[in-house]
Design an enzyme around this catalytic site. Structure first.
Site, PDB file in Angstrom:
ATOM      1  N   GLY A  58     100.883  80.183  40.279  1.00 22.96           N
ATOM      2  CA  GLY A  58     101.596  81.435  40.062  1.00 22.96           C
ATOM      3  C   GLY A  58     100.631  82.571  39.871  1.00 22.96           C
ATOM      4  N   PRO A 117      98.596  85.784  38.110  1.00 22.83           N
ATOM      5  CA  PRO A 117      97.911  85.807  36.811  1.00 22.83           C
ATOM      6  C   PRO A 117      98.853  86.263  35.694  1.00 22.83           C
ATOM      7  CG  PRO A 117      96.742  87.145  38.443  1.00 22.83           C
ATOM      8  CD  PRO A 117      98.010  86.739  39.071  1.00 22.83           C
ATOM      9  N   VAL A 122     101.158  84.689  33.960  1.00 21.95           N
ATOM     10  CA  VAL A 122     102.519  84.173  33.793  1.00 21.95           C
ATOM     11  C   VAL A 122     102.566  82.981  32.844  1.00 21.95           C
ATOM     12  CG1 VAL A 122     103.476  85.000  35.964  1.00 21.95           C
ATOM     13  CG2 VAL A 122     102.300  82.811  35.882  1.00 21.95           C
ATOM     14  N   GLY A 123     101.428  82.667  32.217  1.00 23.08           N
ATOM     15  CA  GLY A 123     101.457  81.654  31.168  1.00 23.08           C
ATOM     16  C   GLY A 123     100.982  80.279  31.600  1.00 23.08           C
ATOM     17  N   LYS A 124     100.247  80.189  32.700  1.00 25.24           N
ATOM     18  CA  LYS A 124      99.799  78.870  33.157  1.00 25.24           C
ATOM     19  C   LYS A 124      98.864  78.228  32.128  1.00 25.24           C
ATOM     20  CE  LYS A 124      98.097  80.606  36.975  1.00 25.24           C
ATOM     21  NZ  LYS A 124      98.467  82.006  36.827  1.00 25.24           N
ATOM     22  N   THR A 125      97.872  79.015  31.709  1.00 24.23           N
ATOM     23  CA  THR A 125      96.918  78.478  30.745  1.00 24.23           C
ATOM     24  C   THR A 125      97.612  78.140  29.436  1.00 24.23           C
ATOM     25  OG1 THR A 125      95.482  80.137  31.675  1.00 24.23           O
ATOM     26  CG2 THR A 125      94.614  78.882  29.846  1.00 24.23           C
ATOM     27  N   SER A 130     106.070  90.324  57.545  1.00 16.75           N
ATOM     28  CA  SER A 130     107.413  90.501  56.983  1.00 16.75           C
ATOM     29  C   SER A 130     107.930  91.931  57.085  1.00 16.75           C
ATOM     30  CB  SER A 130     107.444  90.029  55.524  1.00 16.75           C
ATOM     31  OG  SER A 130     106.768  90.950  54.729  1.00 16.75           O
ATOM     32  N   LYS A 169     110.060  90.456  45.651  1.00 19.35           N
ATOM     33  CA  LYS A 169     110.497  91.594  46.467  1.00 19.35           C
ATOM     34  C   LYS A 169     111.822  92.158  45.953  1.00 19.35           C
ATOM     35  CE  LYS A 169     108.113  90.288  50.705  1.00 19.35           C
ATOM     36  NZ  LYS A 169     108.258  89.726  52.044  1.00 19.35           N
TER      37      LYS A 169
HETATM   38  P1  ADP Z   1      97.741  82.638  33.262  1.00 19.81           P
HETATM   39  O1  ADP Z   1      97.004  81.434  32.831  1.00 19.81           O
HETATM   40  O2  ADP Z   1      98.955  82.328  34.091  1.00 19.81           O
HETATM   41  O3  ADP Z   1      96.926  83.688  33.890  1.00 19.81           O
HETATM   42  P2  ADP Z   1      98.065  83.071  30.441  1.00 19.81           P
HETATM   43  O4  ADP Z   1      98.482  81.704  30.082  1.00 19.81           O
HETATM   44  O5  ADP Z   1      96.691  83.475  30.168  1.00 19.81           O
HETATM   45  O6  ADP Z   1      98.375  83.318  31.980  1.00 19.81           O
HETATM   46  O7  ADP Z   1      99.070  84.097  29.820  1.00 19.81           O
HETATM   47  C1  ADP Z   1      98.728  85.357  29.335  1.00 19.81           C
HETATM   48  C2  ADP Z   1      99.374  85.609  28.015  1.00 19.81           C
HETATM   49  O8  ADP Z   1     100.762  85.729  28.168  1.00 19.81           O
HETATM   50  C3  ADP Z   1      99.149  84.498  27.029  1.00 19.81           C
HETATM   51  O9  ADP Z   1      98.884  85.057  25.776  1.00 19.81           O
HETATM   52  C4  ADP Z   1     100.465  83.754  27.019  1.00 19.81           C
HETATM   53  O10 ADP Z   1     100.718  83.167  25.775  1.00 19.81           O
HETATM   54  C5  ADP Z   1     101.459  84.856  27.295  1.00 19.81           C
HETATM   55  N1  ADP Z   1     102.649  84.355  27.971  1.00 19.81           N
HETATM   56  C6  ADP Z   1     102.818  84.206  29.290  1.00 19.81           C
HETATM   57  N2  ADP Z   1     104.044  83.730  29.577  1.00 19.81           N
HETATM   58  C7  ADP Z   1     104.677  83.581  28.428  1.00 19.81           C
HETATM   59  C8  ADP Z   1     106.000  83.126  28.043  1.00 19.81           C
HETATM   60  N3  ADP Z   1     106.893  82.733  28.972  1.00 19.81           N
HETATM   61  N4  ADP Z   1     106.308  83.112  26.756  1.00 19.81           N
HETATM   62  C9  ADP Z   1     105.409  83.495  25.850  1.00 19.81           C
HETATM   63  N5  ADP Z   1     104.186  83.944  26.097  1.00 19.81           N
HETATM   64  C10 ADP Z   1     103.803  83.991  27.374  1.00 19.81           C
END
Ligand code: ADP
Length: 815
Positions: free
Chosen positions: A362, A364, A366-369, A685, A728
């Site tokens: 996904g 950057p 969006v909470g992957k880490t 597109s 989009k």
């Molecule tokens: P990624 O690894 O996708 O680039 P991160 O995991 O670093 O993103 O997320 C960035 C910040 O946003 C982190 O502090 C994370 O806890 C927070 N975050 C992202 N998505 C959510 C969510 N759905 N609920 C709560 N916090 C979120």
């Protein structure tokens, strides 16, 4: 210089071959004689006028030389003294008289007798000759002085007496007699009858010798320094040993080795590791203390002891608990959480880590880490992250061999050291950013790491020992699947995380980001209140992203400002509202494209996907009289340019149905522009948007302002599916669009769009351009256009009556 006069004198003399020695005229020299033939020659000389011809042998080892074994020129010498030595040897003192060429050999037995031919050179005393000779003489003298200084082998009194010789020829002979060069070189000087040539030859030899001596001297200095240093170190070390033994202390190394052995006992290690450690300790014991190699061994041992060979944390797979932890840390992401729980359930049933590796994909932020961290917490595994972004070299993963200076283990082993247990959750971040070059392919090393069949004995080049990775839980993240090497991708189970809607962002901020940042900055909940409207404004005007990373950063920035205000005691509570936001964060950083104000001709709204979410894209088309040139501007990529060409061809092929002059292409230049011109754009597109804007420009029918579209176009006017629909649609919604046209095949993606947004929009699924145009164009027409309808408010108009040519009617004009 004028040629010298030459006079020749011949006489017959006994000849004595010399071994390894040259006698020059005017010098006195002693040597020993043992060969019978030579003694007989000497006796003959003594019976006459003591004169003898001394000629050097070419090879000193020849016992009984013939005529060809001796040089061509020798020295007529006077025997000054004979001394009987034991064993029939005789010591002779001779004085060189003059050089002579060996002429005819008169007899060979019982001793040599030969003709000696002297050649005397006399110069007339012209000024010119004298000056040149003197210059040469001085040059030779100074070279000789240099030679004496460097060689240290010629006693000063001899040097002085040589230097006082005036006659050039004699000077050359004297110097040649005294310098330490081999017999060949000396013979070269001796063979030269002409004094001037002799001096020149000597000069060349002298200069070369000086150069050699110079280099020798430098080498000597270096060697001396080296030896001094080694001796000093040796001496100090011996002293140290003496001091240590005097103090009753054990030798430093022995104590150190004991320490390592204690460590080996204190913890469990695989057998192979134990063996290796003992072997290395053995090597260490044999090394002198303080040696560089000793340091290499110590670093290696320290690495081995720092790794969790057998250390583990107790894993817990409790689905309820996992779900609770995921919910606690993250808002939304329902599908993602569901997939993770399913994955864990299967893990629990199969009780093995073999099988696919989860890959969270996904944009950057969006909470992957942070999901990965939650999973680690839920499973009670230690968490380590290893970024693969920019890794090009296999050695970064597998380490360098110990033979390299400064070598280290690779990143995998370093990550395990950091984890402190051999069953951590290891997050391999940005696996899509790994690239390969001439130093090897890191992807293939990664494959081995991730392969459950192989990774129980992962070999790092530095460790030279297998490390068991089979208990490590791997998780990967990527921004896109496109750049992940295929074999790696095949091993992964992909979980897509798409970008957040504004609504979701507001919730994430309110529930997670704000409380987290408040705590992080040492504030209390009551200290800071951020309005929902303020959060919305931060999202819209201060960030442009798919995730929430910048949103979190802006909130952190508000927290810092709040902390300042609290500390300066101006206030106890800080309230942030939409209107006070600028005071905290400065002027707006972004604006969003709004839908067009009115229906316009030649302008259609497309939708684009970017790594930071979706965006609207307005496409403008203008026609000018010309010769059918197609101009494309706005930093368009090749694929987009080709789409534009396809759209033109499609319109040409259907011109009649649209009621456009079929020969429009010969008469007008078409200019397509896509603002914002500096941002590169590409992809197929925008096909239907390009076609719509062109048809609008050509027919003069405006495009509805509330419509946006996305889809690839074929030459036949079919509409093909596209990617990134959710992003989009969110962008279109944000811009105030009401109707969205997209390919029928993308209908399945609609369920990803949040319900509340879906409700506010009208979706038109299309399969061909006809539906697109009928939906997007502001005036509905039959295929044959009704000329009078809807033309009043147009900015362009094309008269399509075949009897009136477009040119002559002056039909196209900008208003
Ligand atoms: P990624 O690894 O996708 O680039 P991160 O995991 O670093 O993103 O997320 C960035 C910040 O946003 C982190 O502090 C994370 O806890 C927070 N975050 C992202 N998505 C959510 C969510 N759905 N609920 C709560 N916090 C979120």
């Amino acid at each position: 210089m004028s040629e010298p006069k030459k006079s020749i004198k011949k006489r017959v003399l006994p000849l004595l071959p010399l071994r390894g020695l040259t006698v020059f005229p005017y010098t006195t020299i002693p040597f020993e004689v043992g060969r019978v033939k030579s003694i007989k020659a000497l006796e003959e000389a003594m019976l006459n006028d003591q004169l003898i011809l001394l000629v050097t042998q070419k090879d000193a080892r020849v016992e009984s030389p013939g005529k060809n074994d001796i040089y061509k020129v020798g020295t007529i010498s006077k025997v000054r003294q004979l001394l009987q030595l034991p064993e029939d040897n005789i010591r002779v003192f001779v004085e060189g008289i003059s050089r002579a060429e060996v002429g005819e050999i008169i007899q060979t037995e019982p001793f040599f007798k030969a003709e000696a031919i002297e050649k005397l050179y006399t110069y007339n005393d012209s000024d010119e000759s004298a000056i040149e000779m003197e210059a040469l003489r001085r040059r030779v003298l100074s070279a000789f002085e240099e030679y004496v200084r460097l060689s240290n082998r010629i006693p000063p009194d001899i040097a002085l007496s040589v230097m006082s010789i005036e006659d050039p020829g004699r000077l050359a002979d004297d110097i040649a007699q005294n310098i330490m060069v081999n017999v060949n070189l000396k013979q070269e000087i001796l063979s030269e009858f002409n004094p001037k040539n002799r001096l020149e030859k000597l000069l060349v030899i002298l200069l070369r010798e000086v150069d050699i001596l110079e280099v020798e001297k430098n080498i000597n200095i270096k060697v001396r320094k080296q030896i001094d240093k080694m001796q000093r170190e040796y001496y100090l070390r011996e002293q140290l040993k003496a001091i240590q033994s005097e103090l009753g202390d054990k030798d430093g190394i022995t104590a150190e080795i004991e320490e390592y052995k204690e460590k080996l006992k204190a913890e469990k290690f695989p057998e192979e590791v134990e063996k290796k450690v003992l072997k290395e300790l053995d090597r260490l014991a044999k090394m002198p203390s303080g040696s560089a190699e000793g340091t290499v061994v110590r670093t290696y041992l320290d690495w081995i002891f720092s790794l969790p060979w057998c250390r583990k944390t107790e894993e817990v797979i409790d689905l309820e608990r996992a779900r609770a932890i995921l919910d606690e840390d993250h808002y939304g992401l329902e599908k993602v959480k569901e997939r993770i729980i399913e994955y864990l359930a299967i893990r629990k049933l199969k009780n093995t880590l073999k099988g696919p590796i989860l890959c969270l994909v996904g944009p950057p932020g969006v909470g992957k880490t942070s999901i990965a961290k939650s999973i680690a917490r839920a499973l009670n595994r230690n968490y380590v992250r290893m970024s693969l972004g920019g890794i090009k070299d296999e050695a970064e993963i597998r380490g360098h061999r110990r033979t390299y200076v400064g070598s280290m283990p690779g990143r995998i082993i370093a990550a395990l050291k950091q984890a402190g247990s051999n069953n951590p959750l290891l997050l391999l971040d940005e696996i899509d950013k790994m690239s390969s070059d001439f130093r090897g392919d890191p992807a293939s090393a990664m494959l081995e790491v991730l392969d459950g069949e192989q990774n129980f004995s992962f070999r790092d080049h530095y460790l030279e020992l297998p490390f068991d990775l089979s208990d490590v839980m791997f998780l990967t993240t990527a921004n896109t699947l496109e750049t992940i090497p295929r074999p790696l991708l095949d091993r992964m189970e992909v979980i897509q995380i798409s970008s957040y809607t504004d609504e979701e962002k507001v919730n994430i901020a309110a529930r997670h980001l704000v409380p987290k940042q408040i705590e992080f900055h040492g504030l209390k909940k009551s200290n800071l209140k951020i309005d929902e409207s303020a959060i919305r404004d931060i999202i819209n005007y201060y960030t442009r992203e798919a995730g929430v990373r910048n949103l979190e950063r802006e909130i952190a920035s508000i927290c810092r400002k709040t902390a300042c205000k609290l500390v300066s005691k101006k206030t106890k509570t800080v309230k942030v509202t939409s209107s006070s936001l600028e005071k905290f964060l400065g002027p707006h950083k972004y604006r969003y494209d709004k839908a067009n104000e009115k229906d316009e001709v030649g302008v259609a709204t497309g939708l684009a996907w970017t790594p930071v979410g979706g965006d609207t894209l307005s496409i403008e088309v203008t026609l000018m009289k010309g010769s059918g040139k197609l101009e494309l501007t706005g930093h368009l990529g090749d694929v987009m340019k080709e789409s534009a060409k396809a759209a033109v061809s499609f319109i040409r092929s259907k011109a009649q149905q649209f009621g456009i002059d079929e020969r429009f292409y010969d008469k007008y230049d078409i200019h397509i522009h896509v603002p914002e011109g500096a941002i590169p754009k590409d992809g197929p597109s925008a096909g239907i948007t390009l076609a719509t804007a062109m048809v609008s420009a050509l027919t003069g029918i405006p495009v509805k302002k509330s419509v946006a579209m996305t889809g690839e176009i074929t030459l036949r006017g079919r509409v093909l599916p596209i990617g990134g629909l959710k992003e989009k649609v969110l962008a279109a919604h944000r811009a105030g669009i009401k109707t969205i046209i997209f390919p029928l095949e993308n209908k399945k993606d609609v369920e990803d769009i949040p319900e509340n947004i879906r409700k506010q929009l009208k979706f038109v699924y299309v399969e061909n351009m006809e539906t697109v145009l009928n939906t997007a164009l502001a005036v509905k027409r039959e295929i044959h256009l009704d000329r009078s309808a809807g033309t009043e408010e147009k900015e362009f108009s094309i008269v399509l009556d075949s009897t009136v040519s477009a040119e002559s009617s002056n039909a196209i004009q900008t208003s």
